[in-house]
Design a protein around this motif. Sequence first.
Motif, mmCIF file in Angstrom:
data_model
loop_
_atom_site.group_PDB
_atom_site.id
_atom_site.type_symbol
_atom_site.label_atom_id
_atom_site.label_comp_id
_atom_site.label_asym_id
_atom_site.label_seq_id
_atom_site.Cartn_x
_atom_site.Cartn_y
_atom_site.Cartn_z
ATOM 1 N N TYR A 507 0.829 -1.199 0.000
ATOM 2 C CA TYR A 507 0.000 0.000 0.000
ATOM 3 C C TYR A 507 0.867 1.254 0.000
ATOM 4 C CZ TYR A 507 -3.844 -3.061 1.497
ATOM 5 O OH TYR A 507 -4.796 -4.049 1.586
ATOM 6 N N PRO A 508 0.387 2.335 -0.603
ATOM 7 C CA PRO A 508 1.074 3.619 -0.454
ATOM 8 C C PRO A 508 0.909 4.119 0.986
ATOM 9 C CG PRO A 508 -1.009 3.919 -1.611
ATOM 10 C CD PRO A 508 -0.810 2.432 -1.455
ATOM 11 N N TYR A 539 -5.015 3.913 1.492
ATOM 12 C CA TYR A 539 -3.694 4.321 1.970
ATOM 13 C C TYR A 539 -3.457 3.811 3.390
ATOM 14 C CZ TYR A 539 -3.325 7.536 -1.973
ATOM 15 O OH TYR A 539 -3.243 8.067 -3.234
ATOM 16 N N ASP A 586 4.603 0.102 0.383
ATOM 17 C CA ASP A 586 5.396 0.299 -0.824
ATOM 18 C C ASP A 586 6.322 1.489 -0.598
ATOM 19 O OD1 ASP A 586 6.442 0.795 -3.325
ATOM 20 O OD2 ASP A 586 4.559 0.491 -4.393
ATOM 21 N N GLU A 588 8.289 2.959 -2.422
ATOM 22 C CA GLU A 588 8.401 3.876 -3.557
ATOM 23 C C GLU A 588 7.203 4.808 -3.659
ATOM 24 O OE1 GLU A 588 11.147 4.042 -5.454
ATOM 25 O OE2 GLU A 588 11.960 2.554 -4.058
ATOM 26 N N ARG A 589 6.230 4.597 -2.795
ATOM 27 C CA ARG A 589 5.000 5.414 -2.854
ATOM 28 C C ARG A 589 4.675 5.938 -1.453
ATOM 29 N NH1 ARG A 589 0.155 2.396 -5.158
ATOM 30 N NH2 ARG A 589 1.001 0.607 -4.016
ATOM 31 N N LYS A 614 8.149 10.675 -1.820
ATOM 32 C CA LYS A 614 7.973 11.022 -3.225
ATOM 33 C C LYS A 614 7.151 12.292 -3.378
ATOM 34 C CE LYS A 614 6.354 9.097 -7.637
ATOM 35 N NZ LYS A 614 5.666 7.946 -8.294
ATOM 36 N N ASP A 723 -3.386 10.605 -5.156
ATOM 37 C CA ASP A 723 -3.674 9.627 -6.205
ATOM 38 C C ASP A 723 -2.848 9.913 -7.456
ATOM 39 O OD1 ASP A 723 -5.491 8.366 -4.584
ATOM 40 O OD2 ASP A 723 -7.276 9.192 -5.567
ATOM 41 N N GLN A 725 0.120 11.415 -7.593
ATOM 42 C CA GLN A 725 1.563 11.237 -7.382
ATOM 43 C C GLN A 725 1.959 9.824 -6.962
ATOM 44 O OE1 GLN A 725 3.510 13.632 -8.349
ATOM 45 N NE2 GLN A 725 1.743 14.978 -8.698
ATOM 46 N N LEU A 726 1.050 9.100 -6.297
ATOM 47 C CA LEU A 726 1.438 7.817 -5.701
ATOM 48 C C LEU A 726 0.750 6.603 -6.302
ATOM 49 C CD1 LEU A 726 1.577 8.680 -1.879
ATOM 50 C CD2 LEU A 726 3.345 8.949 -3.623
ATOM 51 N N LYS A 727 -0.300 6.825 -7.069
ATOM 52 C CA LYS A 727 -1.013 5.649 -7.603
ATOM 53 C C LYS A 727 -0.840 5.518 -9.106
ATOM 54 C CE LYS A 727 -4.518 4.860 -4.056
ATOM 55 N NZ LYS A 727 -5.967 4.727 -3.779
#
Length: 727
Positions: A507-508, A539, A586, A588-589, A614, A723, A725-727
Amino acid sequence: MNIARIAFTLASSFIIPTATVYANNLTVEDYCDIHVNAPASVKEMKPMPDGESYLCISDNGKAIERYSYKTGKKLDTVFDIATIKGDVKISEFDGYEISANGRMLLLWNDREGIYRYSFNAVHFVYDIARGTLKRVSPSGKQRGAVISHDGTMVAFTRDNNIYISNLDFGTELQITKDGADGKIINGTPDWGYEEEFGIQNTMRWAPDDSSLSFVTFDESRVPTYHFDIYSGYCDPIAEYDNYPGEFVYKYPLAGDNNSIVKVSTYNIDSRITKVMDLPIAETDYVPSMEYGGDATRLMVMILNRDQNDLRLYSVNTGSTVAKLLLEEKSSAWLSPSAYQMVDYGKQSFIIGSDRSGYRHLYEYDYNGMLKRQLTSGNYYVTAYYGYNPQTREYFFQTTQEGSTERNVAKAGKGGVIMLHPGKGWESAAFSSNMQYYVRTYSNVLTPPQYTLHSLKGKIANLEMNTDYAARYANAPKKEFISIPNADGEMMDAYVIKPSDFDASKKYPLVTYQYNGPESQEVQNRWRMDGVYYFASQGYIVACMDGRGTGYRSRKWSDCVYKHLGEYETKDQIAGARYFASLPYVDSERMACFGWSYGGYMTLMELTDPSTPFKAGISMAPVTDWRYYDSIYTERYMQRPQQNQSGYDASSTLPRTGNLNARLLIMSGTSDDNVHFYNTLKYTSKLTAEGKIFDMMAWTGFEHSLRMCNARVQLYRKVLDFLDTQLK
């Protein structure tokens, strides 16, 4: 025109899109709209002097009713708009106070806000026995009105001067004549004292009403702050439709001149005003002033500008001679929530202090001798409720069950005993005789519950929020954990997972923080807000109370002294890296989000060379502590003239070159607390450096966005940004 009116009028007709219903049947409004997500509460219950009854406003808002603590039943109606006798009538009222003898009510209507708490209004006094109403002043509005103990006089301010209305004789006497806008304020505080010391009124009646003491603020040398007032689309202000208006007030930035204060006493019989002979330097503060158990004993606190040296004086209001009773110093700062936790009795007084490294209660006599330390241990006393002379017990709130918990306790012959042991967040509102109390309790899974108690046990349930709890039964849940900070010390944290959380998925992550000195976000209490909305949308939400936050120990808090942002940033990043190591996050997110001090933290975290984020959302941030008010900033940073390197290191502006994450920055254009200029200065530098960022301005809105369902739009905007930027 005042800013409070602007904030309200520009907020009243904001258009909200049709509610979206999600899987758990909760909408964005259910999570984020303060008019929807707030649980039910009980009416404000004001104790009567008899100790056995209290007053509440009726359901229709037109009357004030008296109830019995013992039975919880209504006894009578003490005031009703429909039955007022005499010529003076009103059709509504906004609030009221009770005179100390319980015979009179001070009421007001046509309220007009000034700053966060202060207001002007038309005031009245109602005689309960006679059923008659009198207007305090024949014309205009009054600020800071305070009724005498016997209910025959009301002191108030108008145009920065003090007046006393004698209700028996129908006279109005002007006590001061030097009040002038932007120069001299008598009886009520300047902006800084109201915002940072929580003071709304400095006028105090002597216990026998023989005199009135007050503080005068000379703000002539305080710099003037200006910002534009714009006409928006929420109840537009026609006069500013083509040309903006201007809001002007005295606001000292860090290092600038503050108000110079003095303490005076006016004698009712002689009509003579005397300035008290106190050693107040031009740079000193007077954060507290009360009478101490005697008509001629005025207790005055004097705090130095660095806010690490507090002196408490007993002043004879007749002779004006002051005697030093108590002095306390700190190697960092002295907390107002400690020394303002003071209660003056007939023979002694109780005061809070952090001198042991934790906050505890101490009792002194009026010679300045320490009689006893009421509490001790590795915990905080967070509120003092009072003393019961019948049981010889002191009542207060503590963190004995842990820093994230609150319990009501008592101290007496049996030591310190919690009234209701257990985890959660508990507070109490006591009757004047300390025999009864209304208990408020909640935890992260239980909305607030209100119950009425005597010292012998529970009398009745007042509001249990059963239906409200059922409505949020399927909402995401908050879990408490402890995680390591940057130095390996364990810090309090919480995590909120989606209701349909699957540990096999990634999950972010969104971290939410405030992290200002002595603040606390990780609390075992009910709080439904936008972070739950993020979790409902897939999230993981996390929050950490790193170094600098409160209620752990003064050592934990004090480490940020003179270099705000350093340890807080390290700990937030360390916490984010801990969550990134979990199999369901995650790495990266990840994004960070904060408001006010938390907005400042977002900017510090995104521009740290080792940032794991990020993206980030910064709402109403301070971008350089030189741009914030003197009282708050200097408490933790001293003045820029004393600590230039600390201010340089804590500024977000020199760090913008490190910004490689995506930023959403937002602010209200009419924010009288953290000025919009902070955001403009920061974004100007980003623009000059060619950085790409997102920005949203809230036209005519103040710091908290508590109008016009603006918070719904804010959280919808934040989710849209996340959403993207991260999904």
